[in-house]
Scaffold this active site. Sequence first.
Site, PDB file in Angstrom:
ATOM      1  N   SER A 192      -0.229 -37.706  12.478  1.00  0.00           N
ATOM      2  CA  SER A 192      -0.822 -38.882  12.259  1.00  0.00           C
ATOM      3  C   SER A 192      -0.693 -40.040  13.144  1.00  0.00           C
ATOM      4  CB  SER A 192      -0.241 -39.537  10.772  1.00  0.00           C
ATOM      5  OG  SER A 192      -0.330 -38.567   9.758  1.00  0.00           O
ATOM      6  N   ARG A 193      -0.467 -39.619  14.371  1.00  0.00           N
ATOM      7  CA  ARG A 193      -0.204 -40.423  15.450  1.00  0.00           C
ATOM      8  C   ARG A 193       1.131 -41.342  15.280  1.00  0.00           C
ATOM      9  NH1 ARG A 193      -3.653 -37.682  17.344  1.00  0.00           N
ATOM     10  NH2 ARG A 193      -5.545 -38.349  18.546  1.00  0.00           N
ATOM     11  N   LEU A 194       2.267 -40.689  14.636  1.00  0.00           N
ATOM     12  CA  LEU A 194       3.168 -41.347  14.316  1.00  0.00           C
ATOM     13  C   LEU A 194       4.205 -40.673  15.344  1.00  0.00           C
ATOM     14  CD1 LEU A 194       3.570 -41.792  10.324  1.00  0.00           C
ATOM     15  CD2 LEU A 194       2.905 -43.599  12.084  1.00  0.00           C
TER      16      LEU A 194
END
Length: 214
Positions: A192-194
Amino acid sequence: MSEWLKSYRENHADFDHPSGIDALGSNPFVAFSTWFDEAATAHEKEANAFVLSTLGPDARISSRILYLKELQDQAFIFYTNYLSHKGQDISRQEKVAMLFFWPGLMRQIRIEGRVQAIDAAISDAYFASRPRESQIGAWASEQSTILPTRSLLIERFEHFDQRFPNEVPRPPHWGGYALHPEYFEFWQGQPSRLHDRKSFSLKDGIWETNLLHP
Ligand SMILES: Cc1cc2nc3c(=O)[nH]c(=O)nc-3n(C[C@H](O)[C@H](O)[C@H](O)COP(=O)(O)O)c2cc1C
Protein backbone atom coordinates in the site's frame (compact mmCIF):
# COMPACT_ATOMS: atom_id res chain seq x y z
CA MET A 1 5.37 3.40 -24.78
CA SER A 2 4.09 6.30 -22.64
CA GLU A 3 0.61 4.77 -22.10
CA TRP A 4 2.18 1.52 -20.99
CA LEU A 5 4.64 3.36 -18.76
CA LYS A 6 1.95 5.39 -16.99
CA SER A 7 0.15 2.24 -15.87
CA TYR A 8 3.30 0.25 -15.08
CA ARG A 9 3.31 -0.72 -11.39
CA GLU A 10 5.15 -3.36 -9.41
CA ASN A 11 2.76 -5.20 -7.13
CA HIS A 12 4.43 -4.90 -3.74
CA ALA A 13 1.52 -6.70 -2.09
CA ASP A 14 2.79 -10.00 -3.55
CA PHE A 15 6.26 -9.43 -2.22
CA ASP A 16 7.52 -11.50 0.70
CA HIS A 17 8.85 -8.64 2.82
CA PRO A 18 12.01 -9.31 4.77
CA SER A 19 12.67 -8.02 8.28
CA GLY A 20 11.36 -4.53 8.90
CA ILE A 21 13.26 -1.37 9.50
CA ASP A 22 13.12 -1.84 13.30
CA ALA A 23 15.70 -4.62 13.11
CA LEU A 24 18.31 -2.18 11.80
CA GLY A 25 19.55 -1.08 15.25
CA SER A 26 21.54 2.06 15.99
CA ASN A 27 24.76 1.53 13.98
CA PRO A 28 24.33 2.35 10.27
CA PHE A 29 27.49 0.45 9.26
CA VAL A 30 26.21 -2.74 10.90
CA ALA A 31 22.82 -2.09 9.29
CA PHE A 32 24.44 -1.63 5.86
CA SER A 33 26.46 -4.84 6.26
CA THR A 34 23.33 -6.77 7.27
CA TRP A 35 21.36 -5.55 4.26
CA PHE A 36 24.32 -6.04 1.90
CA ASP A 37 24.78 -9.64 3.09
CA GLU A 38 21.05 -10.24 2.65
CA ALA A 39 21.19 -8.80 -0.89
CA ALA A 40 24.11 -11.07 -1.74
CA THR A 41 22.40 -14.11 -0.20
CA ALA A 42 19.23 -13.29 -2.16
CA HIS A 43 21.40 -13.31 -5.34
CA GLU A 44 20.62 -9.70 -6.17
CA LYS A 45 22.44 -9.11 -9.46
CA GLU A 46 25.42 -6.75 -9.13
CA ALA A 47 24.65 -6.29 -5.41
CA ASN A 48 27.78 -4.15 -5.00
CA ALA A 49 26.85 -1.72 -7.79
CA PHE A 50 25.83 1.75 -6.65
CA VAL A 51 25.06 5.12 -8.20
CA LEU A 52 27.55 7.86 -7.36
CA SER A 53 26.40 11.46 -7.82
CA THR A 54 28.90 14.30 -7.89
CA LEU A 55 28.68 18.04 -8.22
CA GLY A 56 30.47 19.71 -11.10
CA PRO A 57 31.06 23.28 -12.18
CA ASP A 58 27.94 25.47 -12.62
CA ALA A 59 26.12 23.24 -10.09
CA ARG A 60 25.91 20.46 -12.70
CA ILE A 61 25.17 17.16 -11.00
CA SER A 62 26.14 13.90 -12.68
CA SER A 63 25.55 10.26 -11.77
CA ARG A 64 27.09 6.96 -12.80
CA ILE A 65 27.27 3.37 -11.55
CA LEU A 66 30.39 2.08 -9.80
CA TYR A 67 31.32 -1.01 -7.82
CA LEU A 68 31.80 -0.93 -4.07
CA LYS A 69 34.98 -2.86 -3.35
CA GLU A 70 35.24 -2.62 0.42
CA LEU A 71 33.69 -1.26 3.60
CA GLN A 72 36.60 -0.62 5.91
CA ASP A 73 37.05 1.56 9.00
CA GLN A 74 33.59 3.04 8.41
CA ALA A 75 34.47 4.13 4.86
CA PHE A 76 33.11 2.88 1.54
CA ILE A 77 35.94 2.16 -0.92
CA PHE A 78 35.64 2.31 -4.71
CA TYR A 79 38.16 2.58 -7.55
CA THR A 80 38.28 4.71 -10.65
CA ASN A 81 40.30 7.09 -12.79
CA TYR A 82 41.25 10.23 -10.81
CA LEU A 83 41.24 12.33 -14.02
CA SER A 84 37.77 11.19 -15.12
CA HIS A 85 34.66 13.37 -15.04
CA LYS A 86 33.83 12.14 -11.51
CA GLY A 87 37.47 12.49 -10.44
CA GLN A 88 37.54 16.11 -11.51
CA ASP A 89 34.22 16.78 -9.78
CA ILE A 90 35.54 15.23 -6.56
CA SER A 91 38.74 17.29 -6.72
CA ARG A 92 36.57 20.42 -6.52
CA GLN A 93 33.76 19.17 -4.28
CA GLU A 94 34.32 16.28 -1.90
CA LYS A 95 30.64 15.97 -0.92
CA VAL A 96 28.94 13.17 -2.89
CA ALA A 97 25.92 10.88 -2.73
CA MET A 98 25.88 7.10 -3.11
CA LEU A 99 22.79 4.98 -3.82
CA PHE A 100 22.25 1.23 -3.67
CA PHE A 101 19.06 -0.38 -5.06
CA TRP A 102 18.19 -4.04 -4.53
CA PRO A 103 14.91 -4.55 -6.41
CA GLY A 104 14.48 -8.21 -5.46
CA LEU A 105 14.28 -7.18 -1.80
CA MET A 106 12.57 -3.85 -2.51
CA ARG A 107 15.34 -2.02 -0.69
CA GLN A 108 17.25 1.18 -1.26
CA ILE A 109 20.09 2.70 0.77
CA ARG A 110 21.08 6.33 0.34
CA ILE A 111 24.41 7.50 1.69
CA GLU A 112 25.85 11.02 1.70
CA GLY A 113 29.33 11.99 2.77
CA ARG A 114 32.77 13.22 1.81
CA VAL A 115 35.30 11.39 -0.34
CA GLN A 116 39.07 11.37 -0.20
CA ALA A 117 41.66 9.48 -2.23
CA ILE A 118 42.96 6.49 -0.27
CA ASP A 119 46.61 5.74 0.49
CA ALA A 120 48.64 4.87 -2.61
CA ALA A 121 49.78 1.62 -0.99
CA ILE A 122 46.18 0.41 -0.64
CA SER A 123 45.43 1.28 -4.28
CA ASP A 124 48.65 -0.49 -5.30
CA ALA A 125 47.62 -3.66 -3.48
CA TYR A 126 44.13 -3.66 -5.00
CA PHE A 127 45.44 -2.87 -8.51
CA ALA A 128 47.88 -5.78 -8.24
CA SER A 129 44.97 -8.12 -7.47
CA ARG A 130 43.05 -7.21 -10.66
CA PRO A 131 43.12 -9.33 -13.83
CA ARG A 132 45.85 -8.30 -16.29
CA GLU A 133 43.30 -7.07 -18.92
CA SER A 134 41.76 -4.72 -16.36
CA GLN A 135 45.21 -3.44 -15.42
CA ILE A 136 46.14 -2.76 -19.05
CA GLY A 137 42.70 -1.23 -19.59
CA ALA A 138 43.34 1.26 -16.80
CA TRP A 139 46.44 2.45 -18.70
CA ALA A 140 44.72 2.43 -22.09
CA SER A 141 41.59 4.39 -21.13
CA GLU A 142 41.78 8.14 -20.69
CA GLN A 143 38.41 7.83 -18.98
CA SER A 144 35.75 10.43 -19.91
CA THR A 145 37.83 12.19 -22.58
CA ILE A 146 36.72 12.15 -26.22
CA LEU A 147 37.75 9.01 -28.11
CA PRO A 148 38.03 9.81 -31.85
CA THR A 149 37.77 6.17 -32.93
CA ARG A 150 37.41 2.87 -31.13
CA SER A 151 40.48 1.55 -32.95
CA LEU A 152 42.57 4.12 -31.07
CA LEU A 153 41.53 2.49 -27.80
CA ILE A 154 42.50 -0.96 -29.12
CA GLU A 155 45.87 0.46 -30.26
CA ARG A 156 46.42 2.00 -26.86
CA PHE A 157 45.57 -1.34 -25.19
CA GLU A 158 48.08 -3.17 -27.40
CA HIS A 159 50.69 -0.48 -26.80
CA PHE A 160 50.49 -0.84 -23.00
CA ASP A 161 50.23 -4.62 -23.25
CA GLN A 162 53.64 -4.60 -24.95
CA ARG A 163 55.07 -1.89 -22.70
CA PHE A 164 54.35 -4.00 -19.60
CA PRO A 165 55.07 -7.62 -20.61
CA ASN A 166 55.33 -8.75 -16.98
CA GLU A 167 54.02 -6.97 -13.93
CA VAL A 168 51.75 -3.99 -14.65
CA PRO A 169 52.35 -1.01 -12.32
CA ARG A 170 49.37 1.03 -11.14
CA PRO A 171 48.85 4.12 -13.32
CA PRO A 172 49.29 7.25 -11.19
CA HIS A 173 45.88 8.49 -12.40
CA TRP A 174 44.01 5.39 -11.20
CA GLY A 175 43.18 4.48 -7.61
CA GLY A 176 40.70 4.36 -4.78
CA TYR A 177 38.46 6.77 -2.99
CA ALA A 178 37.00 6.39 0.50
CA LEU A 179 33.57 7.80 1.19
CA HIS A 180 33.11 8.80 4.83
CA PRO A 181 29.34 8.91 5.46
CA GLU A 182 27.52 11.65 7.34
CA TYR A 183 24.01 10.49 6.42
CA PHE A 184 22.31 7.16 5.66
CA GLU A 185 18.74 6.36 4.75
CA PHE A 186 17.38 2.83 4.58
CA TRP A 187 14.19 2.26 2.58
CA GLN A 188 12.13 -0.91 2.68
CA GLY A 189 9.22 -1.28 0.26
CA GLN A 190 5.94 -2.21 1.99
CA PRO A 191 2.39 -2.88 0.77
CA SER A 192 0.00 0.00 0.00
CA ARG A 193 2.97 2.30 -0.54
CA LEU A 194 3.38 2.52 3.27
CA HIS A 195 7.11 2.04 2.88
CA ASP A 196 9.53 2.10 5.80
CA ARG A 197 12.26 4.72 5.90
CA LYS A 198 14.89 5.18 8.58
CA SER A 199 17.61 7.82 8.53
CA PHE A 200 20.90 8.06 10.44
CA SER A 201 22.44 11.56 10.69
CA LEU A 202 25.85 12.16 12.19
CA LYS A 203 25.56 14.91 14.83
CA ASP A 204 28.62 15.69 16.99
CA GLY A 205 29.97 12.20 16.51
CA ILE A 206 26.66 10.49 17.38
CA TRP A 207 24.32 8.82 14.89
CA GLU A 208 20.83 10.27 15.37
CA THR A 209 18.06 8.07 13.96
CA ASN A 210 14.63 9.05 12.68
CA LEU A 211 11.77 7.40 10.87
CA LEU A 212 10.59 9.30 7.78
CA HIS A 213 7.25 9.48 6.05
CA PRO A 214 7.40 7.42 2.87
C1 LIG B 1 27.75 -2.20 -13.37
C2 LIG B 1 28.78 -1.13 -13.63
C3 LIG B 1 29.89 -1.05 -12.80
C4 LIG B 1 30.86 -0.06 -13.01
N1 LIG B 1 31.93 0.02 -12.15
C5 LIG B 1 32.84 0.99 -12.33
C6 LIG B 1 33.91 1.15 -11.39
O1 LIG B 1 34.01 0.45 -10.38
N2 LIG B 1 34.81 2.14 -11.64
C7 LIG B 1 34.72 2.97 -12.73
O2 LIG B 1 35.57 3.83 -12.89
N3 LIG B 1 33.70 2.86 -13.60
C8 LIG B 1 32.76 1.90 -13.43
N4 LIG B 1 31.71 1.80 -14.31
C9 LIG B 1 31.61 2.78 -15.43
C10 LIG B 1 31.01 4.08 -14.90
O3 LIG B 1 29.59 3.96 -14.78
C11 LIG B 1 31.32 5.31 -15.79
O4 LIG B 1 30.91 5.07 -17.10
C12 LIG B 1 32.81 5.65 -15.80
O5 LIG B 1 33.39 5.53 -14.52
C13 LIG B 1 33.01 7.09 -16.29
O6 LIG B 1 32.30 7.97 -15.44
P1 LIG B 1 32.58 9.56 -15.42
O7 LIG B 1 32.80 10.00 -16.84
O8 LIG B 1 31.36 10.16 -14.82
O9 LIG B 1 33.81 9.78 -14.58
C14 LIG B 1 30.72 0.84 -14.10
C15 LIG B 1 29.58 0.77 -14.92
C16 LIG B 1 28.62 -0.20 -14.67
C17 LIG B 1 27.38 -0.22 -15.54
